[in-house]
Design a protein around this motif. Structure first.
Motif, short mmCIF file in Angstrom:
data_model
loop_
_atom_site.label_atom_id
_atom_site.label_comp_id
_atom_site.label_asym_id
_atom_site.label_seq_id
_atom_site.Cartn_x
_atom_site.Cartn_y
_atom_site.Cartn_z
N ALA A 84 126.75 134.94 69.16
CA ALA A 84 126.46 133.63 68.45
C ALA A 84 125.10 133.17 69.03
CB ALA A 84 127.64 132.88 68.45
N ALA A 85 124.09 133.36 68.33
CA ALA A 85 122.72 132.65 68.33
C ALA A 85 122.56 131.60 67.83
CB ALA A 85 121.83 133.77 68.32
N ALA A 121 123.25 123.13 73.01
CA ALA A 121 124.66 123.72 73.01
C ALA A 121 125.06 123.46 71.61
CB ALA A 121 125.29 122.78 74.16
N ARG A 122 124.89 122.03 71.05
CA ARG A 122 125.14 121.98 69.72
C ARG A 122 124.80 122.86 68.63
NH1 ARG A 122 124.12 116.47 70.97
NH2 ARG A 122 122.27 116.55 69.94
N LEU A 123 123.43 123.57 68.81
CA LEU A 123 123.14 124.28 68.09
C LEU A 123 123.76 125.81 67.87
CD1 LEU A 123 119.19 123.70 68.35
CD2 LEU A 123 120.57 123.70 66.19
N MET A 124 124.25 126.07 69.56
CA MET A 124 124.86 127.34 69.79
C MET A 124 126.47 127.12 69.24
SD MET A 124 123.86 127.40 73.62
CE MET A 124 124.62 128.87 74.27
N ALA A 125 127.08 125.96 69.44
CA ALA A 125 128.06 125.58 68.88
C ALA A 125 128.28 125.77 67.54
CB ALA A 125 128.69 124.24 69.23
N PRO A 149 132.68 130.51 65.28
CA PRO A 149 133.17 130.35 63.96
C PRO A 149 134.49 129.13 64.10
CG PRO A 149 133.94 132.66 65.04
CD PRO A 149 132.49 131.79 65.94
N VAL A 150 134.86 128.98 65.40
CA VAL A 150 136.11 128.06 65.54
C VAL A 150 136.15 127.67 66.76
CG1 VAL A 150 137.41 128.62 63.26
CG2 VAL A 150 137.64 129.83 65.73
N LEU A 167 132.41 120.42 74.15
CA LEU A 167 132.43 120.39 72.53
C LEU A 167 133.89 121.23 72.27
CD1 LEU A 167 128.75 121.28 71.75
CD2 LEU A 167 129.87 119.06 71.28
N GLY A 168 134.66 121.48 72.83
CA GLY A 168 135.93 122.11 72.61
C GLY A 168 135.95 123.53 72.46
N HIS A 169 135.24 124.31 73.04
CA HIS A 169 135.00 125.78 72.73
C HIS A 169 135.50 126.45 73.82
CE1 HIS A 169 132.99 125.81 69.02
NE2 HIS A 169 132.46 124.84 69.27
#
Length: 250
Positions: free
Chosen positions: A84-85, A113-117, A121-122, A157-159
């Protein structure tokens, strides 16, 4: 609103007066601290679909349909379970990485990090987030591990749940740029190990391996190998910028 956010909002006008907001990529004026100017936003390239089912390498509109496997993955099946890039490596993403890692613009971590997140997918609060480790002497000189900062933001961010020391870099490694595949493997051999004290945190778990830039993949491959030897159920790689020059014309 938390006390820290309230103070930040209250002091923002003073901060902006003393340090006028500048785009961290080009230095141009922007509306708020930590933001990019419109031109630099346009210079970011977000990987799209369709893409390789194994590594998410974008095929482009004229390429194979979703679910296909790219030629590099067919020739050398990856150990990881996906990439995931947030962006592809361009002049703009390069400037952001340089500002973050070498310019010590640590306040960029939430935006990167937001761009990564956005490419994950979920959200999965049960996933274990593991940063690519630095050797202790390099981290001492730099003062921080950029992958660790991004991993902390992804946790917020909850990941997943951060396990910052699941991997250790047992010995320093030279710069891998310019080395062939076999030479990179020799340079990294035995350098990245699973922390024996964190085996229980990894065993049977889905792992999100975090780094700022993914280039040849040699370092991340060593990390994936160590995690899977430790019993990880799956390892997905998350990075801010991925070097795929052949994909920039798609």
């Amino acid at each position: 609103m938390s006390t820290s956010r309230f103070l930040a909002a209250s002091l923002a006008p003073l901060v902006d007066f003393v340090y006028p907001p500048r785009c961290p990529a080009c230095g141009g004026g922007v509306a708020e601290q930590g933001g990019l100017c419109a031109a630099c936003w346009e210079g970011l390239v977000i990987p799209g679909e369709p893409s390789c089912a194994a590594c998410q390498r974008p095929f482009g509109d004229s390429g194979p349909q979703a679910g296909a496997i790219c030629a590099p993955c067919l020739a050398n099946p990856p150990r990881h379970d996906g990439i995931a890039a947030g962006t592809l490596y361009t002049d703009v993403s390069r400037q952001l990485v340089l500002a973050f890692k070498h310019g010590r613009r640590l306040a960029l971590a939430p935006m990167l990090a937001r761009l990564m997140a956005a490419r994950l997918p979920v959200t999965d609060p049960e996933r274990v987030i593991v940063p690519v480790p630095l050797h202790r002497w390099r981290q001492w000189r730099r003062g921080f591990n950029q992958a660790g900062l991004l991993a902390r933001e992804l946790q917020a961010l909850g990941h997943g749940r951060l396990c910052v020391d699941a991997l250790v870099r047992a010995k320093p490694t030279p710069t891998l740029g310019g080395l062939g595949r076999k030479a990179r493997a020799r340079a990294l051999s035995g350098s990245i190990l699973l922390n024996s004290r964190r085996r229980s945190a990894v065993e049977g778990r889905d792992i999100l391996l975090v780094d700022d830039v993914l280039t040849s993949g040699a370092t991340s491959d060593s990390c994936v190998r160590a995690l899977k030897r430790g019993g990880a159920a799956s390892v997905t790689i998350a990075c801010f910028a991925r070097v795929l020059e052949e994909a920039l014309d798609v």
